[in-house]
Motif scaffolding. Structure first.
Motif: not given
Length: 431
Positions: A36-48, A66-79
């Motif tokens: 992410i440190g190198l990849l982000s230099t190619y973009f103005d904004e990154v939403l991870a 320029n990297v913003k984190p987003l936790a989507l919360g779609c993880g209870d698949y096995f259940k």
């Protein structure tokens, strides 16, 4: 967090399972912490986007400004696996245009495959719906989409290109997301559909590229090997072999990695009086089985260090001496763990599965074993290495470092990914 899009800028949407909220649940995504440190230099904004990270979770690694984190919360698949499968099976009648197109792209038979496809489609649809709403709320309009997996997040990426038609969407492909025999029903859904909708698919090995092209011909222009890489590593190739022989391994302790088999091999070596100090980095459900196989060691030691963040493992490599790295998996893409070992100048014994032979040359920087090797086979290979003369070991250590320098450096890997995404250094603000 609110993001106001500027149509003159480059916006990357990065889709992963846990990154950047990875507490070790998805070991392979530790790679993204370096990328992410190198990849982000190619973009103005990154939403991870950690699609399976719990809402409200905090990032587990440092991120560029320029990297913003987003936790989507779609993880209870096995259940909810049965419910998702049932929902997905009904999609050909109840789903939208994109879903119907995906289903129409292939014909399958068998209850198991149909159920798995339903589960896969419903899993992707859940993520796509939640993410689509988040993007609208944030005002984030991606110009480029990068799925780390050729799995459900790749399906999300393909579907999002309808809402964001300027986006160039690419997906990496590794192991479980690429090889059908890694699933219990020997099938992965929507391969042809994904190949038709994505801009590029980037398997992490030549073996993976050949696998895709032979099974789904007609998309060769979209498929290209893109090796992963590691950040700069200390060159320890000049270090001499020590006694007792110091062996390191690194993986989740799960069935496909066969860590208990390696433990049995260490025990066999101990029985013939070969002293070994073995350390394993990683955790998992077969930990106790592996420990049990080492209980009777008399001359050797086995230490299970548990799951550590990637940067801590690399610090271990930098500060400790290791003679040999061992990987006995039944299936692989092209292991990042082997790249890291080679980068430090550590020879490797590994099973010849997936793309492993693309980094381990038998007799040059290590030894290759058959995929169905036994503890005796592994023990024999380790003993063979232990009996090599100092000059041959030195050649292997230098060869290990050389293959990393030539093929598996992080900067080259990121540059190739950026090209697949259609961007280049200095292109910020010029889409």
């Amino acid at each position: 967090m609110t993001i106001v899009a500027d149509t003159n800028k480059n916006y990357l949407l990065l889709l992963a399972r846990r990154f950047p909220f990875n507490h070790g649940e998805v070991a392979a995504e530790s790679y993204l912490e370096s990328e992410i440190g190198l990849l982000s230099t190619y973009f103005d904004e990154v939403l991870a986007v950690g699609t399976e990270a719990p809402v409200g979770d905090k990032p587990t690694c440092a991120l560029p400004d320029n990297v913003k984190p987003l936790a989507l919360g779609c993880g209870d698949y096995f259940k909810d696996k049965i419910k998702l499968a049932a929902r997905g099976i009904a999609f050909p009648l109840s789903g939208g245009k994109n879903i119907r197109e995906a289903y129409a792209s292939e014909t399958i038979r068998g209850i198991g495959k149909c159920a798995f496809r339903g589960y896969f489609a419903a899993r992707g649809k859940t993520k796509a719906d939640v993410l689509g709403e988040k993007l609208r709320c944030l005002g984030y309009k991606p110009t480029h989409i990068y799925s780390f997996w050729f799995y459900d997040t790749a399906l999300v990426a393909a579907w999002l290109t309808d809402s964001y038609p300027c986006a160039r969407a690419v997906a990496r492909a590794h192991g479980y997301d690429l090889y059908a025999n890694r699933t219990c029903v020997h099938y992965l859904p929507f391969r042809r559909y994904l190949l038709s909708r994505l801009s590029r698919v980037l398997p992490c090995s030549k073996d993976g590229e050949n696998y895709i092209n032979s099974n789904w011909p007609g998309y060769e222009s979209k498929v290209a090997t893109s090796y992963l890489g590691t950040r700069e590593l200390p060159d320890k190739s000049d270090e001499p072999t020590v006694s007792p022989l110091r062996i390191v391994s690194c993986s989740r302790i799960v069935d496909v990695k066969r860590v208990p088999l390696l433990a049995k091999a260490i025990s066999l070596l101990d029985e013939i009086g070969l002293r070994v100090e073995w350390i394993h980095y990683g955790d998992g459900p077969q930990l106790e089985e592996a420990k049990c196989a080492c209980k009777a060691l008399m001359y050797s030691t086995a230490y299970f260090a548990g799951s550590l963040p990637n940067h801590e493992i690399l610090e271990e490599y930098a500060t400790k001496h290791f003679d040999l790295f061992v990987n006995v998996s039944t299936s692989e893409g092209l292991p990042l763990s082997i790249m890291e070992a080679c980068g430090c100048g550590i020879p490797v014994i590994a099973t010849d599965v997936g793309g492993t032979h693309e980094i381990v040359a038998d007799g040059v920087n290590g030894f290759l074993l058959p995929g169905d090797c036994t503890p005796d086979d592994v023990a024999a290979a380790i003993r063979r290495f232990a009996l090599l003369g100092a000059d041959k070991v030195a050649c292997m250590r230098h060869a290990a470092r050389t293959v990393w320098e030539n093929r598996f450096r992080l900067d080259a890997s990121v540059e190739g990914l950026a090209q697949a995404l259609g961007v280049s250094a200095g292109c910020k603000g010029h889409i």
